[in-house]
Enzyme design. Structure first.
Site, PDB file in Angstrom:
ATOM      1  N   SER A 176       4.827  -7.349   7.031  1.00 36.91           N
ATOM      2  CA  SER A 176       4.910  -6.084   6.778  1.00 36.91           C
ATOM      3  C   SER A 176       6.321  -5.294   7.062  1.00 36.91           C
ATOM      4  O   SER A 176       6.895  -4.562   6.136  1.00 36.91           O
ATOM      5  CB  SER A 176       3.803  -5.193   7.260  1.00 36.91           C
ATOM      6  OG  SER A 176       3.559  -5.258   8.594  1.00 36.91           O
ATOM      7  N   HIS A 204       0.297  -7.044   1.903  1.00 36.53           N
ATOM      8  CA  HIS A 204       1.620  -6.748   0.791  1.00 36.53           C
ATOM      9  C   HIS A 204       1.854  -7.941  -0.156  1.00 36.53           C
ATOM     10  O   HIS A 204       2.881  -7.889  -0.948  1.00 36.53           O
ATOM     11  CB  HIS A 204       2.840  -6.790   2.050  1.00 36.53           C
ATOM     12  CG  HIS A 204       2.708  -5.615   2.742  1.00 36.53           C
ATOM     13  ND1 HIS A 204       2.946  -4.326   2.701  1.00 36.53           N
ATOM     14  CD2 HIS A 204       1.948  -5.773   3.891  1.00 36.53           C
ATOM     15  CE1 HIS A 204       2.892  -3.494   3.877  1.00 36.53           C
ATOM     16  NE2 HIS A 204       2.096  -4.177   4.753  1.00 36.53           N
ATOM     17  N   LYS A 236      -2.138  -0.164  -1.086  1.00 34.23           N
ATOM     18  CA  LYS A 236      -0.869  -0.574  -1.407  1.00 34.23           C
ATOM     19  C   LYS A 236      -0.718  -0.758  -2.953  1.00 34.23           C
ATOM     20  O   LYS A 236      -0.646   0.371  -3.580  1.00 34.23           O
ATOM     21  CB  LYS A 236      -0.517  -1.545  -0.518  1.00 34.23           C
ATOM     22  CG  LYS A 236      -0.552  -1.204   0.869  1.00 34.23           C
ATOM     23  CD  LYS A 236      -0.078  -2.203   1.973  1.00 34.23           C
ATOM     24  CE  LYS A 236       0.145  -1.682   3.483  1.00 34.23           C
ATOM     25  NZ  LYS A 236      -1.275  -1.266   4.200  1.00 34.23           N
TER      26      LYS A 236
END
Ligand code: PLP
Length: 386
Positions: A176, A204, A236
């Site tokens: 990250s 991610h 996200k």
């Protein structure tokens, strides 16, 4: 207690490590407003721009009319709705596992997995740069935890020599704060040859990587079934909120029965589940968003290389610029802000000592002009970067 807290806060301030919250007056978007000032946002994890996609808002409005705003209880009491069920089924189908279970956040998912599934006869082997939730979950677990040097297969192999009941390798798919990928094919081979299990946190990668956005495993063309525990977040690239764990039915049932961070917390509201479902649909129906993001990453990297900026080795939407010293990172971040660009300085303890950085994140909705503006502003600060 108060004296101790005050002195810790003062120490943090003196080390340039104090954090300040930005208060957004607009929605999460490529361009945001803070203190009545307009900024181009290079700090969000909304990689596909779904948090501001009109269909997400429309879905929320119609879902709230049906379900109201709250969930009212935990999943095992009366907080589990049809929207949660459908989302779990759709997630499992999309990633290709037997089942999936929702958690109220990624932190809780990682914590729940590591604290509920393993006992003192087991060994967790984690990458040193894994997300804080994995490290904290490992510390709180009854299992012994060892860490290996970041993405270092020799270091990992050494940690796997221990003879225990169950060995589980735990890694982020995309790191990250660094943006680099775990070498999953090699890690998987090591897992298989050492009879270890593998857990991947794809916060991610999910929605972004791979031909259809299935994440890091698809990116490496690895079969989902070879990974024992797959975790990803929905706040996200999906543009909503929450997280899920996917895998075999036995894994999911064990989490529902034993994971305290699943059992003893209020379920995410059904409207949020509905929005997450919409996000998952958009990931599949609008592949051009992933293409835009890839184009933006390539354009940024090309301009940064031409300007000889000290980028870290990353091909993902996370493109950190290594500055090392915290005070320098703050100075550059402030200077960018003065030019209408929001790039948050990331400092210890989030990253190791002397590796403060500007964590630049690109999204599908950035324009070439945004990226050019950012590069020009960084170039004007280059003398501050060692
Ligand atoms: C790699 C990783 N795992 C887990 C999390 C936690 O997810 P959540 O924000 O949903 O708690 C994050 C970030 O927030 C992350 O970057």
């Amino acid at each position: 207690m108060w004296n101790k807290l005050e002195s810790r806060l003062k120490q943090r301030q003196a080390q340039d490590l104090i954090r300040q919250r930005l208060t957004l007056e607009s929605g999460q978007d490529t361009e945001v407003s803070v203190n009545a000032t307009h900024y181009v946002n290079f700090s969000s994890n909304d990689y596909l721009g779904l948090a501001s996609h009109p269909k997400m808002a429309e879905t929320m409005i119609s879902a709230v009319k049906r379900y109201g705003p709250g969930s009212g209880a935990s999943h095992l009491v009366v907080g589990h709705s049809k929207e949660h069920n459908l989302l779990e089924e759709e997630l499992a189908e999309f990633v290709g596992t037997e089942r999936a279970v929702l958690f109220s956040s990624g932190f809780m998912a990682n914590y729940g997995v590591l604290t509920s599934l393993f006992d003192r006869k087991d060994l967790l082997v984690q990458d040193k740069l894994n997300h804080a939730s994995l490290i904290d979950g490992g510390r709180a677990s009854e299992a012994k935890m060892l860490r290996y040097a970041h993405n270092d297969l020799n270091s990992l192999q050494r940690q796997l020599k221990h003879q225990v009941d169950t060995k589980i390798i735990v890694t982020d798919g995309v790191f990250s704060m660094d943006g680099d990928l775990a070498p999953l094919p090699e890690i998987l081979s090591l897992a298989e040859s050492s009879q270890s299990q593998l857990m991947v946190d794809d916060a991610h990668g999910f929605g972004v990587l791979g031909e259809s956005g299935k994440g890091s495993l698809e990116y490496f063309e690895l079969e989902q079934g070879r990974v024992d525990i797959y975790m990803a977040t929905l706040g996200k690239a999906i543009g909503g909120y929450g997280a899920f764990v996917a895998g075999k039915s036995t894994l999911i049932e064990a989490l529902i029965q034993f994971a305290r961070s699943y059992i003893y917390t209020t379920a995410i509201p059904p409207v949020v589940a509905a929005v997450n479902r919409e996000g998952l649909r958009l990931v599949q129906s609008e592949p051009e968003l992933r293409q835009n993001l890839q184009d933006n990453i390539q354009y940024f990297k090309q301009l940064a290389e031409e300007a000889r900026l000290p980028l870290m080795p990353s091909d993902t939407a996370i493109q950190p610029l290594m500055v090392k010293k915290s005070d320098a990172a703050i100075r550059i971040s402030q200077s960018l802000r003065d030019r209408g660009l929001l790039v948050v300085a990331i400092r210890p303890p989030t990253v190791p000592e002397n590796t403060a950085r500007l964590r630049i994140t690109l999204t599908a909705n950035h324009t070439k002009a945004h990226i050019e503006q950012l590069i020009e502003a960084i170039k004007d600060n280059i003398q501050v970067i060692p």
